[in-house]
Scaffold this motif. Structure first.
Motif, mmCIF file in Angstrom:
data_model
loop_
_atom_site.group_PDB
_atom_site.id
_atom_site.type_symbol
_atom_site.label_atom_id
_atom_site.label_comp_id
_atom_site.label_asym_id
_atom_site.label_seq_id
_atom_site.Cartn_x
_atom_site.Cartn_y
_atom_site.Cartn_z
ATOM 1 N N GLY A 121 41.314 12.525 97.215
ATOM 2 C CA GLY A 121 42.272 13.500 96.706
ATOM 3 C C GLY A 121 42.177 13.569 95.199
ATOM 4 N N VAL A 122 42.339 14.769 94.662
ATOM 5 C CA VAL A 122 42.368 14.965 93.216
ATOM 6 C C VAL A 122 43.653 15.718 92.885
ATOM 7 C CG1 VAL A 122 41.270 15.958 91.189
ATOM 8 C CG2 VAL A 122 39.857 15.014 93.034
ATOM 9 N N GLY A 123 44.587 15.018 92.272
ATOM 10 C CA GLY A 123 45.835 15.634 91.855
ATOM 11 C C GLY A 123 45.930 15.668 90.344
ATOM 12 N N GLN A 124 46.341 16.784 89.818
ATOM 13 C CA GLN A 124 46.658 16.903 88.399
ATOM 14 C C GLN A 124 47.764 17.934 88.281
ATOM 15 O OE1 GLN A 124 43.302 18.613 86.097
ATOM 16 N NE2 GLN A 124 42.282 18.879 88.063
ATOM 17 N N SER A 125 48.539 17.860 87.221
ATOM 18 C CA SER A 125 49.687 18.759 87.155
ATOM 19 C C SER A 125 50.129 18.959 85.719
ATOM 20 C CB SER A 125 50.853 18.206 87.989
ATOM 21 O OG SER A 125 51.446 17.082 87.363
#
Length: 386
Positions: free
Chosen positions: A359-363
Motif C-alpha cells: 500500500g502507498v498512502g500519502q495525504s
C-alpha cells in the motif's frame, strides 16, 4: 471547591459560532436543536470530557443561552470547559431522556419545532425513539449534518489550532520515519509516533496511530501485531494529534531500500500527482465534485490495478473517538455539487493499494484560501526512502 478553567477559545468565538448555527436553524424553521455528538457540543460551548459513552446533550435554542443535560458526575468537566452555557444535571440512576424532556419543558420548548441528530453516531435509534415519544407535544425534525455543515468553514482561531496540530503531526511522522529500520516492528514505529504525539500535546486519539508493514500495508485498517520491517517493504503511516480536539491528519509511506514490487514507484507517483491536481483545482466557488474529478482523472490511469475507496477528501477539524472525519455534506466526492468556501479544511486521503501486496498512502490537510488552497504540512509529497 472551584475547578480550574481550560479555556481555549474566547466567548466571542463561541457567540460567532452560535450565530452561524442559528442562521442555519432559521433556514430549517427550527426553534431549537438537541445535539448528542460530542464534536458539535464542543464546537458550540467548549464542553469536553473523555466520557463520551454516558448520556449528554446540548440544547441550542434560537434565543437565550444554550444548556446541557448531563450526568451530575460530569459537573467538574462542565465547570472546567463549558462557556456561556447552563447545566441541567440528572442524578445517578435517573432516566436521561426524561431529564431532557423536563429541561426542554422548563425552557418553554415542550411544543417547539426541535431538530434531532437522527443520523448521528451518538444517538441510538432506541434513544431517538424515546426522545420523540417523550416530546409528544413538540414537532420533531431531522437536523443531522446541520452543525457539521456550519463547522466546515473554520474561523481564524480554529485555523490557528489546526496549524499547531499539523506541527505536531509532522514531528510525529518524522519520529516514525526515523524508527524504520531492518528488524523494527510495527509496534516500535507506532511507539515512536505516539510518543511524539503525546509530547506535542494530544489530548487523546480520535483514531489511533496506524502503522502497517510490508504486505500488511496492502490491506486497509490493520492494527499492529509485531510485524517486522524487511528490505523491500513499504511501511504505511497515518496519524494526527487531537490538539484541543482539532486534527491535521497526515499519511506517509516509506520504502526500506528498493521496493520489491516495481509498481510501488508508479503508484506513489500517481498519488502525488492526484493530490497536486486537486490542490490546483481547489478554490472558492469551485464545486467539490470538480476537485474530486481532478484527482480521479489521475487515479483512473491505474484504477483497474488497485484497491481505492474513491473518497477524495473529507472535512476535518474537531473530532472525538472513533474518528476525526467531520460528517455533513461537505465532502470531496465525484457526486457532490456543493461549492467550496474560503476557510474550509479537508484531508485528501490518497491510499492506493495492491490488495495484500503493498500500500502507498500519502495525504494533505489543506485549507481553502481566498485565491486557492494551501497545505498545512511542511513535509513533501512522495515516497520516503529509508
Amino acid at each position: 471547591m472551584s475547578v480550574t478553567r481550560e479555556d481555549v477559545f474566547s466567548a466571542a468565538e463561541f457567540e460567532r459560532r452560535r450565530d452561524r448555527v442559528r442562521s442555519a436553524m432559521r433556514a430549517q424553521d427550527l426553534d431549537a436543536i438537541v445535539l448528542h455528538d460530542p464534536s458539535n457540543i464542543y464546537y458550540l460551548c467548549g464542553h469536553h470530557t473523555l466520557n463520551i459513552w454516558d448520556y449528554q446533550c446540548l440544547v441550542l435554542p434560537l434565543d437565550g443561552l444554550p444548556f446541557m443535560v448531563l450526568w451530575q458526575f460530569e459537573q467538574g468537566r462542565f465547570n472546567a470547559s463549558a462557556s456561556a452555557c447552563e447545566a441541567v444535571y440528572f442524578d445517578n440512576g435517573a432516566e436521561p431522556v426524561a431529564a431532557t424532556a423536563a429541561a426542554l419543558a422548563t425552557h418553554g420548548l415542550a411544543k417547539a419545532r426541535i431538530g434531532l441528530e437522527a443520523a448521528g453516531g451518538f444517538l441510538s435509534p432506541a434513544r431517538h425513539a424515546a426522545i420523540v415519544e417523550a416530546l409528544s407535544g413538540a414537532r420533531i425534525a431531522d437536523a443531522s449534518g446541520l452543525v457539521e455543515d456550519v463547522r466546515a468553514v473554520k474561523s481564524t482561531a480554529e485555523l490557528d489550532v489546526m496549524r499547531q496540530a499539523q506541527t505536531v503531526t509532522d514531528a510525529a511522522m518524522r519520529a516514525a520515519l526515523g524508527a524504520i529500520r531492518p528488524g523494527a516492528s510495527d509496534r516500535d514505529i507506532t511507539r515512536a509516533m505516539a510518543d511524539a504525539l503525546i509530547a506535542g500535546g494530544t489530548q487523546g486519539f480520535s483514531i489511533f496511530p496506524m502503522v502497517a508493514v510490508g504486505a500488511r500495508s496492502g490491506v486497509p485498517h490493520h492494527a499492529q501485531i509485531g510485524a517486522t520491517v524487511e528490505n523491500g517493504d513499504t511501511v504505511f503511516l497515518e496519524c494526527s494529534p487531537a490538539l484541543h480536539w482539532y486534527h491535521a491528519p497526515l499519511m506517509r509511506t516509506a520504502a526500506l531500500g528498493t521496493p520489491r514490487d516495481p509498481f510501488v514507484e508508479e503508484v506513489a507517483a500517481v498519488g502525488t500527482e492526484a493530490i497536486e491536481a486537486m490542490m490546483q483545482a481547489m478554490k472558492p466557488g469551485v464545486a467539490a465534485c470538480e476537485v474530486a474529478e481532478a484527482g480521479a482523472r489521475v487515479v483512473d490511469r491505474i484504477r483497474d490495478g488497485i484497491l481505492f475507496h474513491d473518497f477524495y477528501g473529507y472535512s476535518v477539524g474537531i473530532g472525538f473517538p472513533p474518528t476525526w472525519i467531520v460528517g455533513g455534506t461537505m465532502q470531496i466526492t465525484r457526486d457532490n455539487p456543493r461549492p467550496l468556501e474560503a476557510g474550509m479544511t479537508f484531508h485528501f486521503p490518497m491510499t492506493l493499494r495492491k490488495l495484500g501486496v503493498f500500500g502507498v498512502g500519502q495525504s494533505r490537510t489543506v485549507v481553502v484560501t481566498e485565491t486557492g488552497c494551501t497545505a498545512l504540512s511542511a513535509l513533501p509529497l512522495g515516497l520516503d526512502r529509508v
